[in-house]
Design an enzyme around this catalytic site. Structure first.
Site, PDB file in Angstrom:
ATOM      1  N   ARG A 292      41.856  37.594  28.387  1.00  0.00           N
ATOM      2  CA  ARG A 292      40.771  37.451  29.366  1.00  0.00           C
ATOM      3  C   ARG A 292      39.784  38.605  29.202  1.00  0.00           C
ATOM      4  NH1 ARG A 292      45.115  39.990  32.141  1.00  0.00           N
ATOM      5  NH2 ARG A 292      44.533  42.140  32.634  1.00  0.00           N
ATOM      6  N   ARG A 336      37.135  53.038  39.648  1.00  0.00           N
ATOM      7  CA  ARG A 336      37.243  51.871  40.533  1.00  0.00           C
ATOM      8  C   ARG A 336      37.129  52.310  41.990  1.00  0.00           C
ATOM      9  NH1 ARG A 336      41.458  47.566  37.930  1.00  0.00           N
ATOM     10  NH2 ARG A 336      41.038  48.070  35.733  1.00  0.00           N
TER      11      ARG A 336
END
Ligand code: MV4
Length: 444
Positions: A292, A336
């Site tokens: 992915r 993040r």
């Protein structure tokens, strides 16, 4: 090329895909749950279709609803983003059968690489270095014992259907092996519906370094350097950087060659990540392949000056990807930003963002779906956004990241920003002296 793409995801990654589609002149369809009515991806797509209530299993994971949305809007392709249905072989297969192009690997490839023991065995056969251990699945505790004796304790039992740290058990001595094997296998059966286990020598405090690859239907496979993802907590990555400060150019070349060899041997198409563990001697060992686009893909885009989502779309439409120079320029970090409270064990802190101000200026990229007044729903992951910082070298990127965090204001929810600011002052981090145990060691 496609006229219209449906994005089967939400949050920052849905927005990320919409942005590239717009730049390519492709129309976009967003799908959203009732909890995401006011979400940015819903607003910025050309069309938006509600696919169910807040619960993921009734919306973003509900294959018939997503296919209905594609059918009524006339979307020719579906981009799954990451998570949700991105590595769901059944979804890829149903898309194929419905004549909708799945922007990702074939069902067969997802199944092969999702079976971690098989993937590892496949890589080993073509000469990719793997962690010493069983070749494929082990059928019982006695077999595990034999292999553990060969490679030496401690060993790690891993679930073949697991990955990303789920279903792993460390075994320190033979006396524990039988019990642990049974327990791990039962756990794997309960969690994944598959009891298969394989065994590896336990590598102490490794670094986690992954190679970005991209293959097309014309037989090309390219590698785009590595990402060092060692700064993790409970298998959740918090900071990634490229290039890895510990990988020499000789090792990088070897890792890229190994990743390309592995990908070519399975005729890999699309974006993929080949994950390696790196020990203190710079030995590297294949552990898993992800089929992915990954959360941390932007740092590769920044130093390689490429759009990986664009390449995914080109490959899915049958195009050939250009061979860019692939010489990384500068250094890039991703931080993040999660709605979590680092002072309380990173517990989730969903709710209304009263105000958000993103940093800007040279070398700063924010991939985020958040805005002032947006409410982070409690039902999905806690990612508010990703601060991506580019600099001419590591120390420049670090200085820039520090000043960016001074500008970054979020009111209303707790975030991981203070955690990142502490890391940016940590001596070991500044000296690139870290491994996968960094957070555990420094932020107890
Ligand atoms: C390992 C390992 C040590 N030895 N395998 C965890 C996630 C999954 N992708 C593989 N993982 C590990 N596999 C062997 N043989 C240590 C880890 C590991 C880890 C790996 C990458 C990043 C963070 C980690 C944190 C703890 C353990």
């Amino acid at each position: 090329m496609f006229n219209k793409i449906l994005i089967a995801n939400r949050g920052e990654i849905a927005l990320r895909v919409i942005r590239t589609c717009k730049e390519m002149g492709i129309k976009t369809v967003a799908v959203y749950s009732e909890a995401d009515r006011d979400s940015m991806h819903t607003m910025f797509a050309d069309e938006a279709v509600c696919i169910g209530p807040y619960s993921s299993s009734e919306s973003y994971l509900k294959i018939p609803n997503i296919l209905s949305a594609a059918s009524i809007t006339g979307a020719e392709a579906i981009h799954p983003g990451y998570g949700f249905l991105a590595e769901n072989a059944e979804f890829s297969e149903i898309c194929e059968e419905s004549n909708i192009k799945f922007i990702g690997p074939s069902p067969d490839m997802i199944r092969k690489m999702g079976d971690k023991a098989f993937a590892k065995s496949t890589m080993r056969k073509v000469g990719v270095p793997v962690v010493p251990g069983s070749d494929g699945v082990i059928s019982n505790a006695d077999e595990a014992k034999k292999i553990a004796e060969e490679v030496g304790y401690p060993v790690l039992l891993k679930a073949s259907a697991g990955g990303g740290g789920k279903g792993m058990r460390i075994v320190k001595a033979e006396s524990e092996l039988h019990k642990q094997f049974q327990a791990a296998s039962n756990e794997a059966q309960a969690a994944f519906g598959n009891p298969d286990m394989y065994l590896e020598k336990f590598i102490e405090n490794p670094r986690h370094v992954e190679i970005q690859i991209m293959g097309d239907s014309h037989g090309n496979v390219y590698a785009y350097g590595e990402r060092d993802c060692s700064i993790q907590r409970r298998h959740q990555k918090l900071i990634e950087e490229t290039p890895s400060p510990i990988i020499s150019s000789a090792t990088r070349e070897k890792m890229e060659k190994a990743a390309i060899l592995g990908a070519k041997s399975v005729n890999y198409e699309g974006a993929g990540t080949v994950e390696f563990l790196v020990d203190k001697y710079q030995n590297f060992y294949f552990i898993e392949m992800n089929t992915r686009i990954q959360v941390e893909h932007p740092i590769t885009e920044m130093v390689q000056n490429i759009d990986l989502i664009k390449n995914q779309i080109i490959v899915a439409s049958g195009g050939e990807i250009e061979d860019p120079p692939r010489v990384p320029i500068g250094h890039c970090f991703e931080f993040r930003i999660n709605a979590e409270d680092p002072d309380f064990n990173f517990r989730p802190s969903p709710g209304k963002i009263e105000m958000i101000h993103f940093p800007g200026g040279f070398g700063i990229r924010n991939d985020s779906h958040a805005y002032s007044g947006y409410t982070i729903p409690p039902y999905y992951d806690s990612l508010i956004g990703k601060l991506i910082v580019w600099g001419v070298d590591r120390s420049h990127a670090i200085s820039r990241a520090k000043r960016a965090f001074e500008e970054f204001l979020i009111k209303g929810v707790k975030t991981t920003i203070p955690f990142h600011q502490k890391v940016l002052e940590n001596k070991d981090f500044l000296n690139s002296n870290y491994d996968t145990s960094f957070i555990e060691k420094n932020f107890k």
